[in-house]
Motif scaffolding. Structure first.
Motif, PDB file in Angstrom:
ATOM      1  N   ALA A 102      96.888 -79.118-105.400  1.00 28.66           N
ATOM      2  CA  ALA A 102      97.439 -77.771-105.286  1.00 28.66           C
ATOM      3  C   ALA A 102      98.284 -77.366-106.482  1.00 28.66           C
ATOM      4  O   ALA A 102      98.707 -76.220-106.575  1.00 28.66           O
ATOM      5  CB  ALA A 102      98.288 -77.669-104.012  1.00 28.66           C
ATOM      6  N   ASP A 103      98.540 -78.297-107.382  1.00 32.17           N
ATOM      7  CA  ASP A 103      99.415 -78.017-108.519  1.00 32.17           C
ATOM      8  C   ASP A 103      98.646 -78.123-109.837  1.00 32.17           C
ATOM      9  O   ASP A 103      99.028 -78.827-110.761  1.00 32.17           O
ATOM     10  CB  ASP A 103     100.617 -78.959-108.525  1.00 32.17           C
ATOM     11  N   ARG A 104      97.548 -77.392-109.898  1.00 32.07           N
ATOM     12  CA  ARG A 104      96.731 -77.414-111.099  1.00 32.07           C
ATOM     13  C   ARG A 104      97.339 -76.513-112.178  1.00 32.07           C
ATOM     14  O   ARG A 104      98.079 -75.583-111.889  1.00 32.07           O
ATOM     15  CB  ARG A 104      95.306 -77.004-110.745  1.00 32.07           C
ATOM     16  N   GLY A 105      96.993 -76.793-113.421  1.00 34.10           N
ATOM     17  CA  GLY A 105      97.611 -76.101-114.539  1.00 34.10           C
ATOM     18  C   GLY A 105      98.746 -76.926-115.109  1.00 34.10           C
ATOM     19  O   GLY A 105      99.296 -77.812-114.453  1.00 34.10           O
ATOM     20  N   ASP A 106      99.124 -76.645-116.336  1.00 32.96           N
ATOM     21  CA  ASP A 106     100.177 -77.407-117.013  1.00 32.96           C
ATOM     22  C   ASP A 106     101.487 -77.309-116.239  1.00 32.96           C
ATOM     23  O   ASP A 106     101.943 -76.216-115.913  1.00 32.96           O
ATOM     24  CB  ASP A 106     100.357 -76.865-118.441  1.00 32.96           C
ATOM     25  N   LYS A 107     102.090 -78.458-115.924  1.00 36.12           N
ATOM     26  CA  LYS A 107     103.304 -78.475-115.105  1.00 36.12           C
ATOM     27  C   LYS A 107     104.451 -77.715-115.754  1.00 36.12           C
ATOM     28  O   LYS A 107     105.354 -77.232-115.061  1.00 36.12           O
ATOM     29  CB  LYS A 107     103.727 -79.913-114.809  1.00 36.12           C
ATOM     30  N   ARG A 108     104.429 -77.564-117.067  1.00 31.06           N
ATOM     31  CA  ARG A 108     105.494 -76.854-117.761  1.00 31.06           C
ATOM     32  C   ARG A 108     105.400 -75.344-117.586  1.00 31.06           C
ATOM     33  O   ARG A 108     106.311 -74.608-117.976  1.00 31.06           O
ATOM     34  CB  ARG A 108     105.475 -77.219-119.248  1.00 31.06           C
ATOM     35  N   THR A 109     104.291 -74.863-116.999  1.00 33.91           N
ATOM     36  CA  THR A 109     104.112 -73.422-116.786  1.00 33.91           C
ATOM     37  C   THR A 109     104.212 -73.028-115.316  1.00 33.91           C
ATOM     38  O   THR A 109     103.980 -71.882-114.966  1.00 33.91           O
ATOM     39  CB  THR A 109     102.750 -72.972-117.337  1.00 33.91           C
ATOM     40  N   ARG A 110     104.553 -73.981-114.450  1.00 32.90           N
ATOM     41  CA  ARG A 110     104.671 -73.709-113.014  1.00 32.90           C
ATOM     42  C   ARG A 110     106.151 -73.687-112.616  1.00 32.90           C
ATOM     43  O   ARG A 110     106.852 -74.688-112.748  1.00 32.90           O
ATOM     44  CB  ARG A 110     103.938 -74.780-112.198  1.00 32.90           C
ATOM     45  N   GLN A 111     106.621 -72.543-112.116  1.00 31.23           N
ATOM     46  CA  GLN A 111     108.038 -72.413-111.782  1.00 31.23           C
ATOM     47  C   GLN A 111     108.397 -73.136-110.485  1.00 31.23           C
ATOM     48  O   GLN A 111     109.548 -73.545-110.295  1.00 31.23           O
ATOM     49  CB  GLN A 111     108.419 -70.939-111.672  1.00 31.23           C
ATOM     50  N   LEU A 112     107.428 -73.254-109.569  1.00 30.25           N
ATOM     51  CA  LEU A 112     107.695 -73.797-108.241  1.00 30.25           C
ATOM     52  C   LEU A 112     106.885 -75.066-107.990  1.00 30.25           C
ATOM     53  O   LEU A 112     105.851 -75.294-108.635  1.00 30.25           O
ATOM     54  CB  LEU A 112     107.352 -72.753-107.166  1.00 30.25           C
ATOM     55  N   GLU A 376      94.605 -73.079-112.112  1.00 28.69           N
ATOM     56  CA  GLU A 376      94.629 -72.795-113.536  1.00 28.69           C
ATOM     57  C   GLU A 376      93.493 -71.857-113.932  1.00 28.69           C
ATOM     58  O   GLU A 376      92.521 -71.668-113.196  1.00 28.69           O
ATOM     59  CB  GLU A 376      94.520 -74.106-114.325  1.00 28.69           C
ATOM     60  N   ALA A 377      93.618 -71.271-115.108  1.00 29.82           N
ATOM     61  CA  ALA A 377      92.600 -70.347-115.603  1.00 29.82           C
ATOM     62  C   ALA A 377      91.290 -71.069-115.877  1.00 29.82           C
ATOM     63  O   ALA A 377      91.275 -72.251-116.249  1.00 29.82           O
ATOM     64  CB  ALA A 377      93.094 -69.673-116.878  1.00 29.82           C
ATOM     65  N   PHE A 390      96.774 -68.660-115.308  1.00 27.20           N
ATOM     66  CA  PHE A 390      96.389 -68.996-113.937  1.00 27.20           C
ATOM     67  C   PHE A 390      95.488 -67.911-113.351  1.00 27.20           C
ATOM     68  O   PHE A 390      95.708 -66.723-113.568  1.00 27.20           O
ATOM     69  CB  PHE A 390      97.635 -69.137-113.044  1.00 27.20           C
ATOM     70  N   ARG A 391      94.515 -68.353-112.584  1.00 27.38           N
ATOM     71  CA  ARG A 391      93.776 -67.398-111.748  1.00 27.38           C
ATOM     72  C   ARG A 391      94.632 -67.001-110.551  1.00 27.38           C
ATOM     73  O   ARG A 391      94.559 -65.880-110.071  1.00 27.38           O
ATOM     74  CB  ARG A 391      92.467 -68.027-111.264  1.00 27.38           C
ATOM     75  N   THR A 392      95.417 -67.943-110.054  1.00 25.75           N
ATOM     76  CA  THR A 392      96.272 -67.703-108.889  1.00 25.75           C
ATOM     77  C   THR A 392      97.592 -68.430-109.075  1.00 25.75           C
ATOM     78  O   THR A 392      97.607 -69.613-109.394  1.00 25.75           O
ATOM     79  CB  THR A 392      95.602 -68.229-107.600  1.00 25.75           C
ATOM     80  N   ALA A 470     105.088 -69.314-124.957  1.00 32.40           N
ATOM     81  CA  ALA A 470     104.259 -69.629-126.119  1.00 32.40           C
ATOM     82  C   ALA A 470     102.796 -69.787-125.727  1.00 32.40           C
ATOM     83  O   ALA A 470     101.889 -69.330-126.450  1.00 32.40           O
ATOM     84  CB  ALA A 470     104.776 -70.899-126.796  1.00 32.40           C
ATOM     85  N   GLU A 471     102.543 -70.414-124.568  1.00 31.12           N
ATOM     86  CA  GLU A 471     101.167 -70.607-124.096  1.00 31.12           C
ATOM     87  C   GLU A 471     100.520 -69.276-123.749  1.00 31.12           C
ATOM     88  O   GLU A 471      99.316 -69.065-124.015  1.00 31.12           O
ATOM     89  CB  GLU A 471     101.153 -71.540-122.890  1.00 31.12           C
ATOM     90  N   ILE A 472     101.275 -68.368-123.155  1.00 28.00           N
ATOM     91  CA  ILE A 472     100.739 -67.048-122.821  1.00 28.00           C
ATOM     92  C   ILE A 472     100.389 -66.283-124.094  1.00 28.00           C
ATOM     93  O   ILE A 472      99.291 -65.680-124.209  1.00 28.00           O
ATOM     94  CB  ILE A 472     101.736 -66.256-121.965  1.00 28.00           C
ATOM     95  N   GLU A 473     101.284 -66.321-125.073  1.00 24.52           N
ATOM     96  CA  GLU A 473     101.022 -65.632-126.331  1.00 24.52           C
ATOM     97  C   GLU A 473      99.806 -66.228-127.034  1.00 24.52           C
ATOM     98  O   GLU A 473      98.973 -65.513-127.592  1.00 24.52           O
ATOM     99  CB  GLU A 473     102.247 -65.714-127.231  1.00 24.52           C
ATOM    100  N   LYS A 474      99.676 -67.545-126.982  1.00 23.45           N
ATOM    101  CA  LYS A 474      98.533 -68.209-127.599  1.00 23.45           C
ATOM    102  C   LYS A 474      97.217 -67.775-126.907  1.00 23.45           C
ATOM    103  O   LYS A 474      96.208 -67.517-127.579  1.00 23.45           O
ATOM    104  CB  LYS A 474      98.695 -69.718-127.488  1.00 23.45           C
ATOM    105  N   ALA A 475      97.266 -67.702-125.589  1.00 25.86           N
ATOM    106  CA  ALA A 475      96.063 -67.338-124.834  1.00 25.86           C
ATOM    107  C   ALA A 475      95.640 -65.890-125.093  1.00 25.86           C
ATOM    108  O   ALA A 475      94.456 -65.566-125.057  1.00 25.86           O
ATOM    109  CB  ALA A 475      96.288 -67.548-123.345  1.00 25.86           C
TER     110      ALA A 475
END
Length: 477
Positions: A102-112, A376-377, A390-392, A470-475
């Motif tokens: 349930a915690d997919r995506g880079d852990k540094r980009t997940r607030q919760l 994750e996206a 993220f998709r969700t 930074a990851e959002i800007e890169k994407a």
């Protein structure tokens, strides 16, 4: 605006009488065939507006069916959608909110910290398989199960190729297979073989009442079509976001096999006593096929991720027509119960749509989705999500009439859309129409409280806002 070819054809085929009375208790109960295609998008069929994909068998079926233009999956990806459909319960009951983890995506980009996710439905749940078996049906599933290790534990007499596995794996559409299935012919195609097995089941049970669940692995990745069909599309002009010849070949193979199964029902004189449901488990992957005008795709709770094709046919019982009332796949179970065992007292979260099948009105109700998780996206430039990472992200959604509200738990964000005017969910009205946003938010909060929907609130200690930015800007660049 999408032009649905079914509208004109209904003038020819739409002559069935209103929903007839069931036969006496001593007569054979209706067979039920539930076809569930994996990752097939709402607009990935000719009768739903595609000018690229070729689906003549389903186009014909659409002229003989009630076609639901606002049908929804119970979730935006495979396992929770299937668990919700097969149990008739919200994810709060079976515990599956996503394909684990349930915690997919880079852990540094997940607030919760994402809410814990179950990997399988509990044996105690009374599935559709158990329901049909207890009502005297022979039950068989042919293809992707994905909600436990073995469907035989959940009321099915026959299981072909079904397990916890969620896709065919590398090179898995041609034998030798990665799924638990041995080829009968070298190099055979998985979609063909599953249909062969389903047809054998129909022939063996033509004198019994049967429930046939056909959850094709197709059109899930890896994208693998028959080479001869791919060639048909290589020189065919595609439309916006619909031009992949391999994906088109997979859709055509699926359509051909649906046609084969329907032909056998006709040849065995079973069609009149068989209820047929055709749908998909969630929206299509947008990087593979656009669902325009719907936004986004699989894994998102925008319309492209949860709205799905749906046909329901019962010859001489259900009048062919186009239906705009919103329904959900969670409604299948209570509908089938009302049809087959109306005196039963099951705890289900959906609602019987028999009134719609009888050409009657269904009392207006709200539809809800809850996803206390992260996905994750797929493709940050194609997904068309709220943000490119993220998709969700964790949140909840309500559809109420033409209105739809998204609530996000990380930042409290609200998005309000009028789907009648804005099916692409491009014009957020939460600020300009705060009264409607708060009205839907109150409904959403009440529903969550009544159903014990968990809201993740624990802060993720690994979250790094500078890294995320930074990851959002890169994407985006």
């Amino acid at each position: 605006m999408i032009k649905y070819i079914i509208i004109g054809l209904l003038l020819v085929f739409g002559t069935a009488d209103s929903f007839a009375q069931l036969k006496s208790e001593n007569s054979k109960k209706p067979n039920v065939v539930l076809i569930n295609v994996d990752d097939l998008g709402w607009a990935d069929l000719c009768f739903m507006g595609s000018a690229y994909y070729e689906t003549p068998n389903l186009d014909k079926l659409s002229t003989e069916s009630k076609v639901f233009l606002h049908a929804y999956a119970g979730a935006s990806n495979c396992a929770p959608s299937r668990a919700t459909m097969i149990t008739g319960r919200y994810p709060m009951t079976h515990g599956i909110y996503t394909v684990d983890p349930a915690d997919r995506g880079d852990k540094r980009t997940r607030q919760l910290i994402a809410f814990p996710n179950a990997k399988a439905i509990q044996d105690s749940l009374y599935t559709l398989g158990k329901f049909f078996k207890d009502n005297g049906y022979r039950t068989g599933t042919f293809g992707k199960w994905h909600v436990s290790d073995d469907p035989l534990d959940h009321g099915f007499d026959v299981n072909i190729a079904g397990s916890h596995r969620g896709n065919p794996g590398k090179d898995g559409y041609f034998s030798p297979y990665n799924v638990n299935l041995k080829a009968k012919v070298e190099g055979e195609y998985l979609t063909d073989r599953l249909t062969d097995e389903a047809i054998s089941f129909v022939r063996e049970n033509k004198d019994n009442s049967f429930f046939l669940y056909l959850p094709f692995y197709t059109v899930h990745s890896p994208l693998m079509g028959k080479p001869e069909l791919e060639e048909n599309y290589r020189n065919k002009k595609g439309g916006k976001g619909q031009s992949n010849p391999v994906y088109a070949a997979m859709i055509q193979s699926m359509d051909e096999n649906v046609g084969r199964l329907l032909a056998v029902l006709d040849n065995l004189n079973l069609t009149d006593n068989t209820l047929i449901i055709f749908t998909s488990d969630n929206g299509g992957i947008r990087a593979t096929s656009y669902q325009d005008p719907l936004r986004a795709g699989k894994g998102s709770y925008y319309e492209g991720g949860i709205r799905v094709p749906l046909l329901i046919k019962w010859q001489n019982q259900i009048k062919p027509s186009v239906e705009n009332t919103p329904v959900t796949q969670m409604d299948f179970y209570p509908t089938l119960q009302a049809l087959i065992a109306p005196s039963g007292n099951l705890e289900l979260d959906g609602e019987s749509i028999l009134p719609l099948l009888r050409e009657e009105e269904l009392v207006e109700r709200d539809l809800f989705w809850h996803f206390p998780i992260y996905l994750e996206a797929y493709d940050s430039k194609e997904d068309d999500s709220r943000d490119p990472l993220f998709r969700t992200r964790p949140g909840s959604v309500i559809r109420s009439g033409d209105w739809k509200l998204h609530q996000y738990f990380e930042d409290g964000g609200l998005e309000l859309y009028n789907l009648k005017d804005d099916p692409s969910e491009g014009n957020n009205l939460a600020t300009s129409n705060p009264e409607k946003a708060q009205e839907l938010l109150r409904k959403l909060e009440k529903w969550r409280a009544e159903n014990g929907a968990p809201i993740p609130s624990t802060k993720n200690p690994d979250y790094d806002p500078a890294f995320e930015k930074a990851e959002i800007e890169k994407a985006l660049n």
